[in-house]
Design a protein around this motif. Structure first.
Motif, short mmCIF file in Angstrom:
data_model
loop_
_atom_site.label_atom_id
_atom_site.label_comp_id
_atom_site.label_asym_id
_atom_site.label_seq_id
_atom_site.Cartn_x
_atom_site.Cartn_y
_atom_site.Cartn_z
N ARG A 162 0.84 -1.19 0.00
CA ARG A 162 0.00 0.00 0.00
C ARG A 162 0.88 1.25 0.00
N GLN A 163 0.29 2.31 -0.52
CA GLN A 163 1.01 3.57 -0.57
C GLN A 163 0.05 4.70 -0.27
N ARG A 221 5.90 3.19 -0.70
CA ARG A 221 5.10 1.97 -0.78
C ARG A 221 5.56 1.02 0.32
N TYR A 259 -1.98 -2.27 -3.72
CA TYR A 259 -1.51 -2.92 -4.93
C TYR A 259 -1.25 -4.40 -4.67
N PRO A 271 9.55 -4.31 -2.15
CA PRO A 271 8.86 -4.07 -3.43
C PRO A 271 9.70 -4.43 -4.66
#
Length: 124
Positions: free
Chosen positions: A38-39, A45, A95, A108
């Motif tokens: 998530r961001q 992120r 995401y 990530p």
């Protein structure tokens, strides 16, 4: 090449629940693990949860442990994130991502493919 499409985001009050889904197509057979990140605006992120694709073993960030559940439907190539007891600080774009590298699930850069993201907003 894999394609990932998220759905299920929305607006919810604090204490409520949402369920996010991620439909994967293409070369998902190469996935070693899949994850949710998530961001939030102005922030980097961050890792939320991941699951080893074949075994189904989950991993969670401390911030969501005990509130979020990650699952996958292996034959259907779908990934889900059940989010309970949501807090305003959970507000972010979420995401899903897949990785064939098999190294650090919380990083990530270890992920090869990403969805377009779905907004989750938790009001206080």
């Amino acid at each position: 090449q894999a394609q990932l499409v998220e759905s299920g985001g929305g607006l919810v009050q604090a204490g409520g629940s949402l369920r996010l889904s991620c439909a994967a197509s293409g070369r998902t057979f190469n996935a070693y693990f899949m994850g949710w990140f998530r961001q939030a605006p102005g922030k980097e992120r961050e890792f939320v949860a991941a699951i080893y694709w074949l075994s189904g073993i989950p991993r969670f960030a401390d911030a969501v442990k005990g509130r979020f559940t990650i699952s996958r439907d292996y034959p259907k190539n779908t990934l889900s994130l059940q989010m309970n007891n949501l807090k305003p600080e959970d507000t972010a774009v979420y995401y899903c991502a897949s990785s064939a590298k098999g190294r650090s699930y919380y990083v990530p850069d270890e992920y090869d493919y990403w969805g377009q993201g779905t907004q989750v907003t938790v009001s206080s």
